[in-house]
Scaffold this motif. Structure first.
Motif, short mmCIF file in Angstrom:
data_model
loop_
_atom_site.label_atom_id
_atom_site.label_comp_id
_atom_site.label_asym_id
_atom_site.label_seq_id
_atom_site.Cartn_x
_atom_site.Cartn_y
_atom_site.Cartn_z
N THR A 180 13.43 -2.18 -6.13
CA THR A 180 12.03 -2.02 -6.50
C THR A 180 11.30 -1.20 -5.45
OG1 THR A 180 11.43 -4.10 -5.41
CG2 THR A 180 11.99 -4.21 -7.75
N ASP A 181 10.20 -0.61 -5.86
CA ASP A 181 9.36 0.18 -4.96
C ASP A 181 8.52 -0.79 -4.13
OD1 ASP A 181 7.48 1.86 -3.75
OD2 ASP A 181 7.54 3.28 -5.42
N PRO A 182 8.70 -0.82 -2.80
CA PRO A 182 7.94 -1.78 -1.99
C PRO A 182 6.45 -1.53 -1.99
CG PRO A 182 9.11 -0.23 -0.58
CD PRO A 182 9.59 0.02 -1.99
N ARG A 183 6.00 -0.36 -2.45
CA ARG A 183 4.57 -0.08 -2.47
C ARG A 183 3.85 -0.88 -3.55
NH1 ARG A 183 4.57 6.23 -3.30
NH2 ARG A 183 5.88 5.48 -5.00
N ASP A 184 4.50 -1.03 -4.70
CA ASP A 184 3.80 -1.67 -5.82
C ASP A 184 4.68 -2.59 -6.66
OD1 ASP A 184 5.41 0.21 -7.09
OD2 ASP A 184 3.76 1.53 -7.64
N SER A 210 5.14 8.68 5.67
CA SER A 210 4.30 9.62 4.91
C SER A 210 2.83 9.36 5.16
CB SER A 210 4.62 9.54 3.42
OG SER A 210 4.19 8.32 2.85
N LEU A 211 2.45 8.09 5.30
CA LEU A 211 1.05 7.77 5.62
C LEU A 211 0.68 8.26 7.02
CD1 LEU A 211 0.55 4.17 4.16
CD2 LEU A 211 -0.32 6.33 3.25
N THR A 240 -1.17 9.89 -2.85
CA THR A 240 -1.33 10.14 -4.29
C THR A 240 -1.34 8.86 -5.11
OG1 THR A 240 1.06 10.52 -4.43
CG2 THR A 240 -0.36 12.45 -4.19
N ASP A 241 -0.87 7.75 -4.53
CA ASP A 241 -0.90 6.46 -5.22
C ASP A 241 -2.06 5.59 -4.77
OD1 ASP A 241 1.52 6.69 -6.85
OD2 ASP A 241 2.57 6.73 -4.94
N GLY A 242 -2.93 6.14 -3.91
CA GLY A 242 -4.12 5.40 -3.49
C GLY A 242 -3.96 4.59 -2.22
N TRP A 243 -2.77 4.62 -1.57
CA TRP A 243 -2.59 3.87 -0.33
C TRP A 243 -3.37 4.56 0.79
CZ3 TRP A 243 -0.51 -0.84 -0.22
CH2 TRP A 243 0.28 -1.23 -1.30
N THR A 244 -4.08 3.78 1.57
CA THR A 244 -5.01 4.31 2.56
C THR A 244 -4.29 4.72 3.84
OG1 THR A 244 -6.74 2.88 1.69
CG2 THR A 244 -7.10 3.83 3.87
N ALA A 245 -4.55 5.96 4.28
CA ALA A 245 -4.03 6.45 5.56
C ALA A 245 -5.09 6.33 6.66
CB ALA A 245 -3.57 7.90 5.43
N ALA A 246 -6.35 6.59 6.33
CA ALA A 246 -7.42 6.54 7.33
C ALA A 246 -8.76 6.46 6.62
CB ALA A 246 -7.38 7.78 8.23
N VAL A 247 -9.76 5.87 7.30
CA VAL A 247 -11.12 5.79 6.76
C VAL A 247 -12.11 6.08 7.87
CG1 VAL A 247 -10.49 4.07 5.02
CG2 VAL A 247 -11.36 3.32 7.24
N THR A 248 -13.32 6.44 7.49
CA THR A 248 -14.42 6.57 8.43
C THR A 248 -15.70 6.14 7.73
OG1 THR A 248 -15.60 8.07 9.92
CG2 THR A 248 -14.87 9.00 7.83
N GLY A 249 -16.51 5.37 8.42
CA GLY A 249 -17.80 4.97 7.90
C GLY A 249 -17.75 3.96 6.78
N MET A 250 -16.60 3.31 6.53
CA MET A 250 -16.48 2.36 5.44
C MET A 250 -15.38 1.35 5.76
SD MET A 250 -14.69 4.89 2.62
CE MET A 250 -14.27 3.60 1.45
N TYR A 278 -12.01 -0.75 5.77
CA TYR A 278 -10.63 -0.38 5.44
C TYR A 278 -10.09 -1.29 4.35
CZ TYR A 278 -5.61 0.37 5.92
OH TYR A 278 -4.29 0.63 5.66
N THR A 279 -9.49 -0.70 3.34
CA THR A 279 -8.75 -1.44 2.32
C THR A 279 -7.37 -0.81 2.20
OG1 THR A 279 -9.65 -0.02 0.56
CG2 THR A 279 -10.79 -2.09 1.01
N ASN A 280 -6.36 -1.64 1.91
CA ASN A 280 -4.99 -1.14 1.85
C ASN A 280 -4.80 -0.06 0.80
OD1 ASN A 280 -3.94 -2.73 3.91
ND2 ASN A 280 -3.51 -4.45 2.52
N ARG A 281 -5.50 -0.21 -0.33
CA ARG A 281 -5.26 0.71 -1.44
C ARG A 281 -6.49 0.84 -2.29
NH1 ARG A 281 -0.39 0.04 -5.96
NH2 ARG A 281 -0.28 2.24 -6.59
N LEU A 282 -6.75 2.07 -2.75
CA LEU A 282 -7.83 2.34 -3.68
C LEU A 282 -7.27 2.55 -5.07
CD1 LEU A 282 -10.03 4.91 -1.67
CD2 LEU A 282 -10.25 2.41 -1.78
N ALA A 283 -7.98 2.07 -6.07
CA ALA A 283 -7.56 2.28 -7.45
C ALA A 283 -7.93 3.70 -7.87
CB ALA A 283 -8.23 1.26 -8.36
#
Length: 439
Positions: free
Chosen positions: A174-178, A220-221, A244-254, A256-261
């Motif tokens: 299985t894909d460990p991402r999802d 890759s992240l 491309t699957d919404g997994w977060t690499a970096a944020v600023t000013g907001m 942090y969440t692991n993944r965006l829909a």
């Protein structure tokens, strides 16, 4: 005799006993020994589905082009070394085979002992075959995909008669991402050489493959984070860099969440995203820059692409938009492909690119695989059918002063023609180092 542990018995006696269990169970009678629960459940599904026990394995085999396309697009290709290292030495010594199938049960890779390969070939059990449980019934690949856990299928526990001389041990990957099912790995061989530890071995190697995929995802992240860091540093307000699957690499000013829909498909521009509202979306190599609440600029926001081939030792592509830019160093093959697309603003079909690259318009599978890799970092800057830069993008093609220095490593016919035309002073679509065109 315990039907759940036939490997401990004489092979012929075990096969005969399992055959009696299978015959009674499928006839609706009470067998002397109950089949193992995972096998009984699979037999029930198989009978309800009306599977033919004499299925012809030579029917509905995928063509080589389709097999290659699936190989190139499957994430399982990244873990083949793990599977080979963990299982091939065992398979060779025990006259077994190692098979890897995709999530649809299609066999994509098959390796192992020469004796095992000859036997499989004689029965039509080759690459491209369909091993779905709903097609051939209980088997190591198809049943492990349905059960979503390692499964051992011994001799007559197989529903299809051609498989009853085999012991097949399969485990899903299985894909460990999802958690998405990617496929299965299977070790198969004769009953008399079966080892009771095979099930644990195959299951462990499948877990190692998933761990390798997890490592690749984190790597890759990290690459995306390095590209996004200078872009995020220039941005005021909220922003996130995601793959491309919404997994977060970096944020600023907001927060942090692991993944965006992310909606599929996603393209540059303004979109309303769940939990974020209106967002400005821009491509990054291997992902997207998401800017919640960014205002639409009043001026022109044309994307700009610089394809710099002026120095053959380091060819790059740079893409820029309203929030900044990124640069990606090109492999020789990708430099050739992007150069050929720059020469043909109206686009090139896969066959035309194959002719440009290899002098053979039939090599479309190779071209599509390479273009798929290019699109991972070029994102929405490339279109397909035909392949071309997106309409409205400004493409700045920078060439060396001496035409003979244009991709000197290249043997691609399309590049050789362009190089020859330039060196002889003939008209050329791109003879000035920094000429710009709108795709």
């Amino acid at each position: 005799m315990d039907a759940s542990r036939p490997a401990a018995q004489d092979a012929r006696r075990a096969a005969r006993a399992l055959g009696e269990v299978r015959g009674a169970a499928l006839a609706g009678e009470r067998p002397k020994m109950a089949p193992r629960p995972v096998i009984r459940e699979s037999w029930d599904r198989t009978v309800r589905g009306g599977v033919d026990p004499d299925h012809d394995f030579r029917a509905d085999v995928l063509g080589l082009d389709e097999v290659e396309r699936r190989r190139q697009t499957s994430r399982l290709r990244h873990v083949l070394p793990v599977l080979q290292e963990g299982l091939l030495s065992f398979a060779d010594s025990a006259q077994h085979l190692v098979a890897v199938a995709d999530a649809e049960g299609r066999l994509l890779w098959l390796e192992g002992s020469p004796a095992g390969l000859r036997k499989a070939d004689g029965q039509g059990l080759g690459v491209g075959g369909d091993f779905r449980e709903e097609v051939i019934g209980t088997n190591g690949i198809g049943t492990s995909l349905v059960a979503r856990r390692p499964v051992e299928v011994v001799s007559a526990e197989h529903f299809a008669r051609p498989l009853q001389s085999w012991v097949c041990t399969g485990a899903p990957i299985t894909d460990p991402r999802d958690g998405r099912l990617l496929g299965a790995v299977d070790v198969s061989g004769p009953l008399e050489s079966h080892h009771p530890a095979t099930l644990a071995l195959v299951g462990s190697v499948a877990k190692l493959a998933e761990a390798r995929l997890r490592d690749l995802h984190l790597t890759s992240l990290e690459r995306l984070r390095a590209v996004a860091a200078p872009v995020l540093a220039r941005i005021g307000g909220r922003a996130a860099a995601v793959d491309t699957d919404g997994w977060t690499a970096a944020v600023t000013g907001m927060p942090y969440t692991n993944r965006l829909a992310l909606p599929k498909p996603l393209s540059p521009g303004w979109r309303r995203l769940p939990g974020l509202g209106p967002c400005r979306i821009e491509p990054l190599p291997g992902g997207w820059l998401i800017r919640p609440g960014a205002e639409r600029p009043a001026d022109d926001d044309t994307a700009r692409i610089v394809l710099d081939l002026a120095h053959w030792r380091r060819c790059t592509v740079t893409a820029s938009g309203g929030s900044g830019s990124w640069t990606h160093e090109l492999s020789p093959r990708h430099a050739e492909l992007l150069y050929l697309l720059a020469l043909h603003p109206t686009g090139r079909t896969a066959a035309a690119l194959a002719d440009d690259m290899f002098g053979d318009p039939a090599r479309t599978v190779t071209v599509r695989a390479e273009m798929s890799r290019v699109r991972r970092y070029m994102g929405a800057f490339l279109e397909h059918r035909p392949y071309r830069f997106t309409e409205g993008a400004e493409v700045d093609l920078r060439l060396p002063d001496d035409p003979l220095d244009l991709l000197p490593h290249s043997l691609a016919p399309g590049v050789l023609r362009a190089r020859g035309a330039s060196s002889h002073g003939l008209p050329h679509e791109r003879t000035r180092p920094s000429e710009t065109w709108h795709g």
